[in-house]
Design a protein around this motif. Sequence first.
Motif, short mmCIF file in Angstrom:
data_model
loop_
_atom_site.label_atom_id
_atom_site.label_comp_id
_atom_site.label_asym_id
_atom_site.label_seq_id
_atom_site.Cartn_x
_atom_site.Cartn_y
_atom_site.Cartn_z
N ASP A 38 4.62 14.68 -0.82
CA ASP A 38 5.98 14.20 -0.59
C ASP A 38 6.14 13.67 0.83
OD1 ASP A 38 5.76 16.61 0.70
OD2 ASP A 38 7.69 17.40 0.06
N HIS A 39 5.01 13.54 1.54
CA HIS A 39 5.01 13.00 2.89
C HIS A 39 4.94 11.48 2.78
CE1 HIS A 39 3.69 12.03 6.95
NE2 HIS A 39 4.10 13.25 7.30
N ALA A 40 5.92 10.79 3.33
CA ALA A 40 6.04 9.34 3.15
C ALA A 40 4.82 8.58 3.67
CB ALA A 40 7.29 8.83 3.84
N VAL A 41 4.37 8.89 4.85
CA VAL A 41 3.24 8.15 5.44
C VAL A 41 1.94 8.47 4.71
CG1 VAL A 41 1.88 7.80 7.54
CG2 VAL A 41 4.37 8.00 7.69
N LEU A 42 1.69 9.75 4.45
CA LEU A 42 0.47 10.14 3.75
C LEU A 42 0.43 9.52 2.36
CD1 LEU A 42 -2.14 11.71 3.72
CD2 LEU A 42 -0.85 13.73 3.01
N GLY A 43 1.57 9.48 1.68
CA GLY A 43 1.62 8.86 0.36
C GLY A 43 1.29 7.37 0.41
N GLU A 44 1.80 6.68 1.42
CA GLU A 44 1.52 5.24 1.56
C GLU A 44 0.05 5.00 1.88
OE1 GLU A 44 3.34 2.39 1.15
OE2 GLU A 44 4.79 3.74 0.23
N VAL A 45 -0.52 5.82 2.75
CA VAL A 45 -1.93 5.67 3.10
C VAL A 45 -2.81 5.93 1.88
CG1 VAL A 45 -3.83 6.65 4.46
CG2 VAL A 45 -1.63 6.15 5.54
N ALA A 46 -2.50 6.99 1.13
CA ALA A 46 -3.29 7.30 -0.07
C ALA A 46 -3.17 6.18 -1.09
CB ALA A 46 -2.83 8.62 -0.66
N ALA A 47 -1.98 5.64 -1.28
CA ALA A 47 -1.80 4.53 -2.22
C ALA A 47 -2.59 3.30 -1.78
CB ALA A 47 -0.31 4.20 -2.36
N LEU A 48 -2.60 3.01 -0.49
CA LEU A 48 -3.36 1.87 0.04
C LEU A 48 -4.86 2.08 -0.18
CD1 LEU A 48 -3.37 -0.80 1.65
CD2 LEU A 48 -3.58 0.59 3.70
N LEU A 49 -5.32 3.30 0.06
CA LEU A 49 -6.74 3.59 -0.18
C LEU A 49 -7.09 3.36 -1.65
CD1 LEU A 49 -7.32 6.84 1.90
CD2 LEU A 49 -8.37 4.62 2.28
N LEU A 50 -6.24 3.82 -2.54
CA LEU A 50 -6.53 3.66 -3.97
C LEU A 50 -6.52 2.20 -4.40
CD1 LEU A 50 -4.53 6.67 -5.38
CD2 LEU A 50 -7.02 6.43 -5.25
N ARG A 51 -5.62 1.40 -3.83
CA ARG A 51 -5.58 -0.03 -4.18
C ARG A 51 -6.84 -0.76 -3.73
NH1 ARG A 51 -0.13 0.10 -2.41
NH2 ARG A 51 -0.72 -0.84 -0.45
N ASN A 52 -7.41 -0.33 -2.61
CA ASN A 52 -8.57 -1.03 -2.03
C ASN A 52 -9.89 -0.32 -2.30
OD1 ASN A 52 -7.05 -3.13 -0.79
ND2 ASN A 52 -6.36 -1.63 0.69
N TRP A 53 -9.87 0.77 -3.01
CA TRP A 53 -11.07 1.58 -3.25
C TRP A 53 -11.92 0.94 -4.33
CZ3 TRP A 53 -10.63 6.81 -1.14
CH2 TRP A 53 -11.81 7.55 -1.25
N PRO A 54 -13.15 0.59 -4.02
CA PRO A 54 -14.02 0.05 -5.08
C PRO A 54 -14.48 1.19 -5.99
CG PRO A 54 -15.25 0.26 -3.05
CD PRO A 54 -13.82 0.64 -2.73
N SER A 55 -14.95 0.83 -7.13
CA SER A 55 -15.49 1.86 -8.02
C SER A 55 -16.77 2.41 -7.38
CB SER A 55 -15.81 1.25 -9.38
OG SER A 55 -16.88 0.34 -9.27
N ALA A 56 -17.24 3.53 -7.89
CA ALA A 56 -18.45 4.15 -7.35
C ALA A 56 -19.64 3.19 -7.45
CB ALA A 56 -18.75 5.45 -8.07
N GLU A 57 -19.65 2.35 -8.47
CA GLU A 57 -20.75 1.40 -8.63
C GLU A 57 -20.68 0.26 -7.62
OE1 GLU A 57 -18.61 2.06 -11.39
OE2 GLU A 57 -19.87 3.76 -11.90
#
Length: 72
Positions: A38-57
Amino acid sequence: MATTPRTEPAVAAPPGPSAERLPDFAGVDVGVLAARTDHAVLGEVAALLLRNWPSAEDAVAYYEDGPEKVLR
């Protein structure tokens, strides 16, 4: 008349690397973190990581990505 003693500013040691080891967050599930925080900044950072995260392959590192890269 009272005199106030003169004090010089403290001189700090130059910054350098800490001997303390950084924590290992390799086991953190960023998807769960993004959904549960529920932390605004941490949530935004995590969402950004997920959007730019390549698959394991697709995850790769290139030599050119290193800190010593010289642009010519």
